[in-house]
Motif scaffolding. Structure first.
Motif, PDB file in Angstrom:
ATOM      1  N   UNK A  55      95.156  -3.956  -8.051  1.00  0.00           N
ATOM      2  CA  UNK A  55      94.204  -3.180  -8.844  1.00  0.00           C
ATOM      3  C   UNK A  55      94.468  -1.694  -8.578  1.00  0.00           C
ATOM      4  N   UNK A  56      95.390  -1.127  -9.337  1.00  0.00           N
ATOM      5  CA  UNK A  56      95.769   0.254  -9.075  1.00  0.00           C
ATOM      6  C   UNK A  56      94.653   1.245  -9.385  1.00  0.00           C
ATOM      7  N   UNK A  57      93.624   0.778 -10.107  1.00  0.00           N
ATOM      8  CA  UNK A  57      92.485   1.646 -10.415  1.00  0.00           C
ATOM      9  C   UNK A  57      91.445   1.657  -9.296  1.00  0.00           C
ATOM     10  N   UNK A  58      91.544   0.720  -8.367  1.00  0.00           N
ATOM     11  CA  UNK A  58      90.547   0.574  -7.299  1.00  0.00           C
ATOM     12  C   UNK A  58      90.979   1.427  -6.109  1.00  0.00           C
ATOM     13  N   UNK A  59      90.584   2.698  -6.116  1.00  0.00           N
ATOM     14  CA  UNK A  59      91.111   3.663  -5.150  1.00  0.00           C
ATOM     15  C   UNK A  59      90.167   3.954  -3.991  1.00  0.00           C
ATOM     16  N   UNK A  60      88.938   3.490  -4.067  1.00  0.00           N
ATOM     17  CA  UNK A  60      87.990   3.766  -2.997  1.00  0.00           C
ATOM     18  C   UNK A  60      86.991   2.626  -2.884  1.00  0.00           C
ATOM     19  N   UNK A  61      86.387   2.497  -1.708  1.00  0.00           N
ATOM     20  CA  UNK A  61      85.357   1.485  -1.502  1.00  0.00           C
ATOM     21  C   UNK A  61      84.039   1.986  -2.083  1.00  0.00           C
ATOM     22  N   UNK A  62      83.351   1.125  -2.777  1.00  0.00           N
ATOM     23  CA  UNK A  62      82.050   1.494  -3.338  1.00  0.00           C
ATOM     24  C   UNK A  62      81.042   0.408  -2.997  1.00  0.00           C
ATOM     25  N   UNK A  63      79.800   0.826  -2.870  1.00  0.00           N
ATOM     26  CA  UNK A  63      78.717  -0.102  -2.575  1.00  0.00           C
ATOM     27  C   UNK A  63      77.854  -0.303  -3.812  1.00  0.00           C
ATOM     28  N   UNK A  64      77.193  -1.435  -3.857  1.00  0.00           N
ATOM     29  CA  UNK A  64      76.246  -1.697  -4.928  1.00  0.00           C
ATOM     30  C   UNK A  64      76.892  -2.327  -6.140  1.00  0.00           C
ATOM     31  N   UNK A  65      76.060  -2.646  -7.122  1.00  0.00           N
ATOM     32  CA  UNK A  65      76.530  -3.226  -8.376  1.00  0.00           C
ATOM     33  C   UNK A  65      75.834  -2.534  -9.531  1.00  0.00           C
ATOM     34  N   UNK A  66      76.417  -2.661 -10.689  1.00  0.00           N
ATOM     35  CA  UNK A  66      75.830  -2.156 -11.926  1.00  0.00           C
ATOM     36  C   UNK A  66      75.052  -3.297 -12.565  1.00  0.00           C
ATOM     37  N   UNK A  67      73.759  -3.081 -12.772  1.00  0.00           N
ATOM     38  CA  UNK A  67      72.910  -4.110 -13.380  1.00  0.00           C
ATOM     39  C   UNK A  67      73.107  -4.075 -14.899  1.00  0.00           C
ATOM     40  N   UNK A  68      73.466  -5.244 -15.459  1.00  0.00           N
ATOM     41  CA  UNK A  68      73.861  -5.315 -16.859  1.00  0.00           C
ATOM     42  C   UNK A  68      72.817  -6.016 -17.724  1.00  0.00           C
ATOM     43  N   UNK A  69      72.624  -5.463 -18.921  1.00  0.00           N
ATOM     44  CA  UNK A  69      71.924  -6.170 -19.992  1.00  0.00           C
ATOM     45  C   UNK A  69      72.983  -6.647 -20.973  1.00  0.00           C
TER      46      UNK A  69
END
Length: 355
Positions: free
Chosen positions: A13-27
């Motif tokens: 995943x060449x776009x995944x450049x940093x660690x992130x926390x949490x999720x995006x809540x989707x409708x």
């Protein structure tokens, strides 16, 4: 770079450049076949998005689906437009018929929610441009759901092309056919020009169109198209389409699509020094079978299939969480609708249409 280096590791995943926390809540707006069979499972399997709200006109379908995916909120379309549970989600996935994309993208933008919208972005370039402007004015992310751009085969192919391994690209050949009436009923919205905005070109031809633009990192300057409909079921939309794109540098792309042919998809790029062939690139789960040829040298790579829908939602979630502009943006979606409009104009006039 040596050719084998592009395949190690192939699925990075060449776009995944940093660690992130949490999720995006989707409708999730619209519970048609693709949303039920592909999008919702992909969101559930991914790590950057979660479904918290379902929007549907069918109470029974929504309730059953909510129970299956442990979704807390279910609203109908009017309630969504009024923003009745807007606090329960951060972003919206629009999976309605094409002509209805606009009203739900606008509603999401009005609520300050980020948007991933199915392709085509809208049914005309004018309407698509309005959505790009609405989301820009609201300061929210708008991503067009071009899932193949997040799939490993396409991303590695783009790198090989950009690095000049096959020389200068001269010709591209792409095709996508699917016997639509074998999987849907004759009253499907896909055969309603008012809801779909067209037929095989809009629904299937958009895949080789967008993928070619992505791989070449270029937009066409002219298009020539021919359409026909032979069976009564396709009287109001194009059953078959052939179109040729002309890109800067006199690169040409010859593409076909059909609503009434054996299921098939292919993509081939021919350069001055070599060629890349991809088998079945447009099916949703790409088998990662790529053949790269250069002179007498040929390499075939076959890897584990990617679920590009899962990649797509993880990418969208990552972009929202990191404040990154997505690659397949709203403007990307707008450009394809511009080309589609011009292609239908060409099919009607029998002449090339400039872009």
């Amino acid at each position: 770079m040596a050719l084998e280096d592009y395949f190690q590791p192939f699925s990075q995943r060449d776009w995944e450049r940093e660690d992130v926390d949490g999720t995006v809540r989707m409708a999730v707006v619209g519970l048609g076949g693709f949303a039920l069979k592909r999008a919702l499972p992909a969101i559930a399997a991914g790590k950057y998005c979660e479904t918290t709200t379902l929007v549907s006109g069918s109470v029974r379908k929504a309730a059953t689906t909510a129970e299956r995916y442990d979704v807390e909120h279910v609203v109908d379309y009017d309630e969504f437009r009024r923003g009745e549970v807007a606090d329960a989600y951060d972003a919206v996935y629009v999976a309605t018929p094409n002509a209805l994309h606009g009203e739900y993208v606008r509603a999401a933008a009005d609520q300050g929610k980020h948007v991933i919208c199915e392709k085509p972005l809208e049914t005309t370039a004018e309407r698509a441009r309005e959505l790009v402007d609405v989301c820009a004015d609201a300061g929210v992310t708008l991503m067009t759901a071009y899932r193949i751009q997040l799939e490993s085969t396409a991303r590695r192919t783009r790198e090989i092309v950009a690095d000049g391994y096959i020389g200068e690209v001269v010709q591209v050949y792409g095709g996508f056919s699917h016997p639509v009436l074998e999987t849907t009923s004759p009253d499907t919205w896909r055969l309603d020009p008012d809801l779909a905005g067209g037929g095989a070109l809009v629904d299937l031809g958009i895949y080789p169109l967008n993928t070619t633009r992505y791989l070449l990192e270029s937009d066409p300057v002219a298009v020539n198209a021919w359409t026909c409909s032979l069976e009564p079921a396709f009287d109001e939309v194009d059953e078959h389409v052939t179109f040729t794109l002309r890109f800067p540098g006199e690169i040409t792309a010859s593409c076909t699509a059909s609503f009434n042919a054996h299921a098939s998809s292919h993509l081939r790029l021919v350069g001055t020094d070599g060629m890349i062939s991809i088998s079945a690139p447009f099916g949703g789960v790409v088998p990662q079978n790529v053949i790269v040829e250069r002179g007498e040298f040929s390499v075939e790579y076959t890897g584990n299939p990617d679920d590009e829908v899962e990649e797509e939602f993880d990418y969208f979630g990552y972009c929202v969480l990191t404040g990154t502009e997505p690659g397949p943006s709203g403007r990307d979606g707008l450009e394809d609708v511009r080309v589609i409009d011009a292609a239908y104009e060409s099919a009607e006039t029998g002449q090339w249409s400039d872009l």
